[in-house]
Motif scaffolding. Structure first.
Motif, mmCIF file in Angstrom:
data_model
loop_
_atom_site.group_PDB
_atom_site.id
_atom_site.type_symbol
_atom_site.label_atom_id
_atom_site.label_comp_id
_atom_site.label_asym_id
_atom_site.label_seq_id
_atom_site.Cartn_x
_atom_site.Cartn_y
_atom_site.Cartn_z
ATOM 1 N N GLU A 1 0.801 -1.218 0.000
ATOM 2 C CA GLU A 1 0.000 0.000 0.000
ATOM 3 C C GLU A 1 0.837 1.272 0.000
ATOM 4 N N LEU A 2 2.127 1.149 -0.200
ATOM 5 C CA LEU A 2 3.016 2.303 -0.155
ATOM 6 C C LEU A 2 3.689 2.500 -1.506
ATOM 7 N N ALA B 1 -4.422 8.536 -4.593
ATOM 8 C CA ALA B 1 -3.481 8.201 -3.528
ATOM 9 C C ALA B 1 -3.463 9.371 -2.549
ATOM 10 N N HIS B 2 -2.958 9.121 -1.359
ATOM 11 C CA HIS B 2 -2.852 10.156 -0.331
ATOM 12 C C HIS B 2 -1.393 10.285 0.086
ATOM 13 N N ILE C 1 1.329 10.629 2.585
ATOM 14 C CA ILE C 1 1.408 10.352 4.021
ATOM 15 C C ILE C 1 2.765 10.718 4.614
ATOM 16 N N TYR D 1 5.810 9.814 -0.130
ATOM 17 C CA TYR D 1 5.324 8.470 0.154
ATOM 18 C C TYR D 1 3.809 8.550 0.111
ATOM 19 N N TYR E 1 -0.028 6.692 0.019
ATOM 20 C CA TYR E 1 -0.811 5.536 0.443
ATOM 21 C C TYR E 1 -1.773 5.168 -0.674
ATOM 22 N N SER F 1 -4.820 2.375 -1.549
ATOM 23 C CA SER F 1 -5.691 1.383 -0.958
ATOM 24 C C SER F 1 -5.520 0.053 -1.685
ATOM 25 N N ARG G 1 -2.965 -3.792 8.856
ATOM 26 C CA ARG G 1 -2.518 -2.910 7.772
ATOM 27 C C ARG G 1 -1.820 -1.677 8.331
ATOM 28 N N ARG G 2 -2.336 -1.135 9.426
ATOM 29 C CA ARG G 2 -1.725 0.038 10.063
ATOM 30 C C ARG G 2 -0.311 -0.297 10.535
ATOM 31 N N LEU H 1 2.032 -0.648 7.482
ATOM 32 C CA LEU H 1 2.325 0.660 6.909
ATOM 33 C C LEU H 1 3.319 1.428 7.786
ATOM 34 N N GLN I 1 6.723 0.073 7.081
ATOM 35 C CA GLN I 1 7.232 0.564 5.801
ATOM 36 C C GLN I 1 7.785 1.976 5.951
#
Length: 182
Positions: free
Chosen positions: A24-25, A53-54, A56, A64, A66, A68, A170-171, A174, A177
Motif C-alpha cells: 500500500e506504499l 493516492a494520499h 502520508i 510516500y 498511500y 488502498s 494494515r496500520r 504501513l 514501511q
C-alpha cells in the motif's frame, strides 16, 4: 525509473519518477514539492490508468503515497502482499480456544505470518493467532500453515480476519514501511 503524473486538487500536473510500490506504499520523487503537502489527495496517471493516492510522508523530494489495496485501477503487477521482517514476542497460537503455543513472529504481511515456536505444530489444523504490537491493539486472525522451514519455523496464510483486526494489521505494516524509509 518510470514516469508518473500527479494531479493536485487544484488541477496542477506534477511529473514524478516512480521509485517503487510495495503493498500500500508508493514512493515517488518530484522536483516541485511546494504544492504538495502531507494529507493531500492526489490523482495519479500511470500507464494510461488513473487512480487516487494520499500523501502520508514527505522527505526532501521524496513523497510516500498511500494506495488502498482495493484500488482497482492500479496496474496489477505490483506485489500486493510483501512480507516485512519484524520481531513480535507477545504472540500466541490457539486451537479450540486453548493456547497451543507461544510464538515469536518474525515476518508479517496482509496475507500471513512467519513465526518460530519451541513446539512442533499439527500442520493440518487451523489456528487462531493473537499478537500485540507496541502501539496497536491485539490483532487476531485465523491462519493455516502453508510451509515449514524447519521443525519449528512456520509460514502461514490468513484464512479469516475481521475488519477491525485487518485495519490494525494494515496500520502496523504501513508503519513498518514508513520507519524503514527514515
Amino acid at each position: 525509473m518510470e514516469r508518473i503524473a500527479l494531479v493536485t486538487q487544484n488541477k496542477k500536473v506534477i511529473e514524478a519518477a516512480l521509485n517503487y510500490v510495495e503493498c500500500e506504499l508508493m514512493n515517488v520523487v518530484v522536483k516541485d514539492v511546494d504544492s504538495l503537502n502531507v494529507g493531500d489527495q492526489v490523482y495519479c496517471l500511470y500507464q494510461k490508468k488513473q487512480f487516487t493516492a494520499h500523501i502520508i510522508k514527505r522527505v526532501n523530494y521524496n513523497l510516500y503515497l498511500y494506495l488502498s489495496l482495493q484500488e482497482s485501477n492500479f496496474p496489477t503487477e505490483r506485489r500486493r502482499f510483501i512480507r516485512y521482517h519484524c520481531s513480535i514476542l507477545d504472540a500466541a497460537l490457539f486451537h479450540n480456544q486453548q493456547q497451543a503455543a507461544s510464538i515469536h513472529v518474525v515476518d508479517i504481511s496482509v496475507n500471513g505470518f512467519g513465526f518460530t515456536t519451541d513446539k512442533k505444530l499439527d500442520e493440518k489444523l487451523e489456528y487462531s493467532i493473537r499478537l500485540k504490537t507496541e502501539d496497536t491493539k491485539q490483532i487476531t486472525a485465523t491462519i493455516v500453515t502453508r510451509n515449514t522451514v524447519d521443525h519449528y519455523r512456520y509460514g502461514t496464510e490468513i484464512r479469516y480476519i475481521d475488519e477491525e483486526n485487518l485495519f490494525h494489521l494494515r496500520r502496523f505494516i504501513l508503519q513498518q514501511q514508513l520507519l524503514r524509509q527514515e
